[in-house]
Motif scaffolding. Structure first.
Motif, mmCIF file in Angstrom:
data_model
loop_
_atom_site.group_PDB
_atom_site.id
_atom_site.type_symbol
_atom_site.label_atom_id
_atom_site.label_comp_id
_atom_site.label_asym_id
_atom_site.label_seq_id
_atom_site.Cartn_x
_atom_site.Cartn_y
_atom_site.Cartn_z
ATOM 1 N N ARG A 263 0.805 -1.266 -0.163
ATOM 2 C CA ARG A 263 -0.006 -0.245 -0.111
ATOM 3 C C ARG A 263 0.855 1.411 0.124
ATOM 4 O O ARG A 263 1.892 1.484 0.887
ATOM 5 N N CYS A 264 0.682 2.290 -1.006
ATOM 6 C CA CYS A 264 1.297 3.572 -0.989
ATOM 7 C C CYS A 264 2.851 3.286 -1.216
ATOM 8 O O CYS A 264 3.695 3.749 -0.292
ATOM 9 N N TYR B 239 3.974 4.301 -4.145
ATOM 10 C CA TYR B 239 4.405 5.182 -5.032
ATOM 11 C C TYR B 239 5.969 5.840 -4.589
ATOM 12 O O TYR B 239 6.382 6.259 -3.498
ATOM 13 N N HIS C 217 -2.693 -4.557 -4.134
ATOM 14 C CA HIS C 217 -1.709 -3.350 -4.138
ATOM 15 C C HIS C 217 -2.663 -2.070 -4.473
ATOM 16 O O HIS C 217 -3.547 -2.022 -5.158
ATOM 17 N N GLU D 279 -2.972 2.115 -4.002
ATOM 18 C CA GLU D 279 -2.105 3.496 -4.144
ATOM 19 C C GLU D 279 -3.145 4.521 -4.007
ATOM 20 O O GLU D 279 -4.279 4.480 -4.065
ATOM 21 N N SER E 218 -3.664 8.184 -5.964
ATOM 22 C CA SER E 218 -2.951 9.054 -7.064
ATOM 23 C C SER E 218 -2.674 10.402 -6.363
ATOM 24 O O SER E 218 -2.958 11.141 -5.609
ATOM 25 N N ALA F 178 -0.511 4.701 -9.533
ATOM 26 C CA ALA F 178 -2.006 4.624 -9.417
ATOM 27 C C ALA F 178 -2.696 4.582 -10.682
ATOM 28 O O ALA F 178 -3.647 3.726 -10.886
ATOM 29 N N VAL G 174 -1.056 0.701 -12.395
ATOM 30 C CA VAL G 174 -0.916 -0.383 -11.741
ATOM 31 C C VAL G 174 -1.602 -1.652 -12.594
ATOM 32 O O VAL G 174 -1.174 -2.823 -12.610
ATOM 33 N N CYS H 40 -7.717 0.138 -5.682
ATOM 34 C CA CYS H 40 -7.372 -0.773 -4.618
ATOM 35 C C CYS H 40 -7.954 -2.104 -5.080
ATOM 36 O O CYS H 40 -8.794 -2.186 -5.759
#
Length: 343
Positions: free
Chosen positions: A184-185, A187, A212, A214, A216, A252, A255, A343
């Motif tokens: 998660r997150c 980036y 996974h 993310e 944006s 985001a 993915v 998500c």
């Protein structure tokens, strides 16, 4: 969500089969006791195996470096852009709360089995997701990795924190042994997503899941109220900084395509809008927007300082001016901005 392709002859896709959910310019100061050249990862293998060297290695991993008044990890220094100090940790925990609100109190969307035995959390941060998961699944053995040693020492007995770089070759054994892998997150953390996803696929059991999620980094709006604002500038600047840093902040948006190319199957993508501010009429979205605005106000400096000064060539003063403008706009109820969260 998407299934990993098992290492065997192709078979017809099973129903409910293996799946993956996508879902400074200032001088760097090293905390006393940290070797200045520790960012050379090869040094890990050059030290003798005695108690003094072991203690030195432990100290180097568990201490920190400072830049522009913020604290950062020392292990593989510079591999991650964000600070790990108390302000950053509070920000991570706040966004854990927002994710949980978004999912209606759940920790994940993947339809994993309640008796899942081996679980991996990549880039765990403060470890709050892994701790909650371990509490909720006492029969599971949970491993959570991060570059920063900021996780608490009092944790559920079925949880182990490891200081590790998940972008390097994995050493978990055996292969195909995890029932669930969560990210998660991340980036701005990954230079080579095909390589990362290859590791994920190799370590998931057939029928297991990868989720996974993310956020944006590009604020959006549907009514033109974002036009001409500093908040509108933020997205392109963040994406540019990621390109120059060598680790994308556009994951985001990418993915699903990257998962498909990696060989995941049964991909299920859910996109949630997060208002930036409590401007929506909907009660739940208003609450998420209020917390998200707080997260922006609290997190902006940590998100920008390292990347903008080191990779965009900005002065600290230029960064602070931009952040002040964005903070003012965050309090403007006529700006109806939001972020997409896959998500």
């Amino acid at each position: 969500m998407a299934d990993p392709v098992p290492e065997r002859k192709p078979e017809p896709e099973p129903e409910g089969g293996p799946a993956a959910e996508t879902a400074g310019e200032g001088r760097i100061q090293v905390e006393p006791g940290v070797a200045d050249d520790f960012n050379d990862s090869d040094s890990l293998y050059s030290w003798s195996d005695d108690s003094s060297s072991t203690q030195s290695l432990y100290s180097a991993i568990t201490r920190h470096v400072y830049d522009n008044g913020r604290r950062y990890h020392s292990y593989r220094q510079g591999a991650y852009w964000g600070p790990n100090d108390e302000i950053a940790q509070e920000n991570l925990d706040l966004y854990h709360h927002v994710f949980t609100m978004m999912l209606g109190g759940r920790l994940y969307l993947a339809p994993i089995q309640p008796d899942s035995q081996r679980v991996l959390d990549l880039g765990t941060g403060t470890g709050i997701w892994a701790m909650d998961f371990a509490d909720d699944h006492p029969s599971a053995s949970v491993i959570a990795t991060d570059l920063s040693p900021i996780q608490p020492s009092l944790v559920p007995p079925n949880l182990e924190f490891q200081i590790d770089d998940f972008c390097e070759q994995w050493t978990f054994s055996p292969l195909a042994s995890f029932d669930f892998i969560h990210a998660r997150c991340i980036y701005g953390c990954v230079a080579d997503y095909p390589a990362l996803y290859s590791e994920v696929l190799a370590h998931l059991k057939p029928g297991a899941w990868f989720e996974h999620a993310e956020i944006s980094v590009v604020p959006r709006c549907d009514d033109g109220s974002l036009a001409g604002t500093s908040l509108e500038r933020w997205g392109p600047l963040a994406l540019e900084a990621g390109v120059k840093f060598g680790k994308s902040f556009g994951i985001a948006e990418d993915v699903e395509d990257l998962m498909t190319a990696a060989g995941f199957v049964n991909i299920k993508k859910h996109v949630f809008p997060w208002p930036i501010g409590p401007w929506p009429r909907d009660r739940d979205l208003k609450s998420i927007g209020g917390y998200n605005r707080l997260g922006w106000q609290q997190g902006l400096e940590g998100w920008a300082l390292y990347l903008f000064t080191k990779y965009l060539g900005w002065s600290i003063e230029e960064v602070q001016v931009l952040l002040a403008q964005i903070r003012r706009e965050l309090n403007n109820p006529s700006i109806h901005s939001y972020q997409n969260v896959p998500c």
